[in-house]
Write an enzyme that holds these catalytic residues in place. Structure first.
Site, PDB file in Angstrom:
ATOM      1  N   LYS A 185       0.855  -1.183   0.000  1.00 42.04           N
ATOM      2  CA  LYS A 185       0.000   0.000   0.000  1.00 42.04           C
ATOM      3  C   LYS A 185       0.890   1.232   0.000  1.00 42.04           C
ATOM      4  O   LYS A 185       1.716   1.418   0.890  1.00 42.04           O
ATOM      5  CB  LYS A 185      -0.889  -0.019   1.247  1.00 42.04           C
ATOM      6  CG  LYS A 185      -1.782   1.198   1.366  1.00 42.04           C
ATOM      7  CD  LYS A 185      -2.784   1.039   2.487  1.00 42.04           C
ATOM      8  CE  LYS A 185      -3.651   2.268   2.623  1.00 42.04           C
ATOM      9  NZ  LYS A 185      -4.621   2.132   3.719  1.00 42.04           N
ATOM     10  N   LYS A 240      -2.263  -1.546  -3.711  1.00 34.48           N
ATOM     11  CA  LYS A 240      -3.137  -0.375  -3.644  1.00 34.48           C
ATOM     12  C   LYS A 240      -2.320   0.890  -3.719  1.00 34.48           C
ATOM     13  O   LYS A 240      -1.318   0.969  -3.011  1.00 34.48           O
ATOM     14  CB  LYS A 240      -3.882  -0.420  -2.306  1.00 34.48           C
ATOM     15  CG  LYS A 240      -4.782   0.750  -2.051  1.00 34.48           C
ATOM     16  CD  LYS A 240      -5.395   0.630  -0.686  1.00 34.48           C
ATOM     17  CE  LYS A 240      -6.214   1.856  -0.405  1.00 34.48           C
ATOM     18  NZ  LYS A 240      -6.665   1.912   0.941  1.00 34.48           N
TER      19      LYS A 240
HETATM   20  C1  PBG Z   1      -7.555   3.224   5.754  1.00 30.98           C
HETATM   21  C2  PBG Z   1      -7.876   3.002   4.338  1.00 30.98           C
HETATM   22  C3  PBG Z   1      -7.700   3.936   3.304  1.00 30.98           C
HETATM   23  C4  PBG Z   1      -8.268   3.374   2.171  1.00 30.98           C
HETATM   24  C5  PBG Z   1      -8.734   2.100   2.514  1.00 30.98           C
HETATM   25  N1  PBG Z   1      -8.460   1.889   3.860  1.00 30.98           N
HETATM   26  C6  PBG Z   1      -7.190   5.317   3.318  1.00 30.98           C
HETATM   27  C7  PBG Z   1      -5.824   5.602   3.800  1.00 30.98           C
HETATM   28  O1  PBG Z   1      -4.986   4.721   3.964  1.00 30.98           O
HETATM   29  O2  PBG Z   1      -5.580   6.769   4.075  1.00 30.98           O
HETATM   30  C8  PBG Z   1      -8.351   4.070   0.843  1.00 30.98           C
HETATM   31  C9  PBG Z   1      -9.409   3.604  -0.085  1.00 30.98           C
HETATM   32  C10 PBG Z   1      -9.684   4.518  -1.218  1.00 30.98           C
HETATM   33  O3  PBG Z   1      -9.061   5.576  -1.419  1.00 30.98           O
HETATM   34  O4  PBG Z   1     -10.597   4.177  -1.974  1.00 30.98           O
HETATM   35  N2  PBG Z   1      -6.639   2.480   6.398  1.00 30.98           N
END
Ligand code: PBG
Length: 326
Positions: A198, A251
């Site tokens: 991520k 992601k």
């Molecule tokens: C939080 C989380 C996030 C997303 C999914 N879980 C945001 C972040 O890490 O700040 C993002 C999903 C999206 O942008 O569609 N842990």
């Protein structure tokens, strides 16, 4: 002109039927996970401004929506909670307390839609007064202290009926720690889809609007990955694999198609990709302006993620895709 062309690739494109036969990658509603947002109250259906067509639902309207979503053949949703500020604290205690909005909703959904695979998010941010995914002390995100909170959250979600847990926090060691906690409580059947790779991305902006969960200070760069790195992705994925993850996720998706491909080539677990909020918002905004054909852009985008090697796509387009196929 006596040259006879020895091979004519265009022959395989000459009709819809032949194109279908030659098509290498397919995309079906079975590959999709639909992220959805729940909020307190009743009768609520409030559109996320930066995500046209995506709503924060109270439980009652969410259940109505789920009827439609499951009728369309969608088999998995990923639910995220939006909590008001007064429910948030430093330790994210609302994430594992009995009888909360989120945990109660999971129970009800599982009860009413037993065949739907229910995925949850394991991270502190929607419950944290600091808006970070881990525990903050003196401006620092503490890794090991966060693990205890994540494990409590994971077990509470499993108890409420979650089928797949999605640790999205990027703390070191969390997959193994959560796996052990689940197993110790008898939840050996609950799966883990790890947000293995991520990145610290600008493309999460609209999601943070949806949840009011933006970090209150700083950024997430000490835990989310540097967008410049791909070798490091292999380290993260290897660890999650060793720690017992059932699915490995990348992601965001679109700026990281090479990372999806690299993971798919190196691991035999199903690879998932999260087509995140900002990626959705870009296509929606352009389509609303009449600058591109939204449906075609959606299909091409989802196909590109599958082609890169993702078996599973988490996408806000899931319902729209299913409607197009219906
Ligand atoms: C939080 C989380 C996030 C997303 C999914 N879980 C945001 C972040 O890490 O700040 C993002 C999903 C999206 O942008 O569609 N842990």
């Amino acid at each position: 002109m006596s040259y006879s062309i020895p091979r004519r690739p265009r022959r395989n494109r000459q009709s819809a039927a032949i194109r279908a036969l030659a098509q290498e990658t397919t995309l079906s509603v079975n590959d999709l996970i639909y992220p959805m947002f729940i909020v307190e109250g009743s009768g609520v259906r409030s559109e996320v401004k930066s995500m046209p067509g995506i709503y924060r639902h109270s439980l009652d309207t969410l259940l109505e929506e789920l009827k439609e979503v499951t009728d369309l053949g969608i088999k998995c949703i990923d639910l995220f909670p939006n909590y008001p500020e007064d429910k948030k604290d430093k330790y994210a205690t609302e994430s594992y307390r009995e009888g909360t909005l989120y945990l109660d909703a999971l129970k009800t959904i599982k009860d009413k839609f037993p065949d739907l695979a229910l995925m949850t998010d394991v991270a502190m941010d929607p419950y944290s007064s600091d808006g970070h995914d881990g525990l903050v002390e003196n401006g620092k995100i503490l890794n090991d202290e966060t693990l205890d909170i994540l494990a409590k959250m994971a077990v509470a979600q499993a108890r409420a009926g979650a089928d797949i847990l999605g640790p999205s926090d990027m703390m070191d060691g969390r997959v193994g720690f959560i796996r052990e906690a689940l197993d110790a409580e008898g939840f050996t059947d609950v799966s883990i889809m790890s947000y293995s790779v991520k990145y610290a991305s600008a493309f999460y902006g609209p999601f943070r609007d949806a949840l009011d969960s933006a970090p209150r200070f700083g950024d997430k760069k000490t835990y989310q990955m540097n967008p410049a790195n791909v070798r490091e992705a292999l380290i993260e994925a290897e660890l999650d694999y060793q720690e017992g993850a059932d699915f490995l996720m990348v992601k965001p998706a679109l700026a990281y198609l090479d990372v999806i491909k690299t993971l798919n080539q190196n691991f035999d677990l199903p690879i998932a990709a999260y087509n995140v909020s900002g990626e959705y918002a870009m296509i929606k905004a352009a389509a609303q302006n009449g600058w591109l054909d939204g449906d075609r852009a959606m299909l091409e985008t989802l196909m590109s993620i599958r082609r890169a090697g993702a078996k599973i796509i988490l996408t806000y387009f899931a319902k729209e895709f299913a409607l197009l196929q219906a």
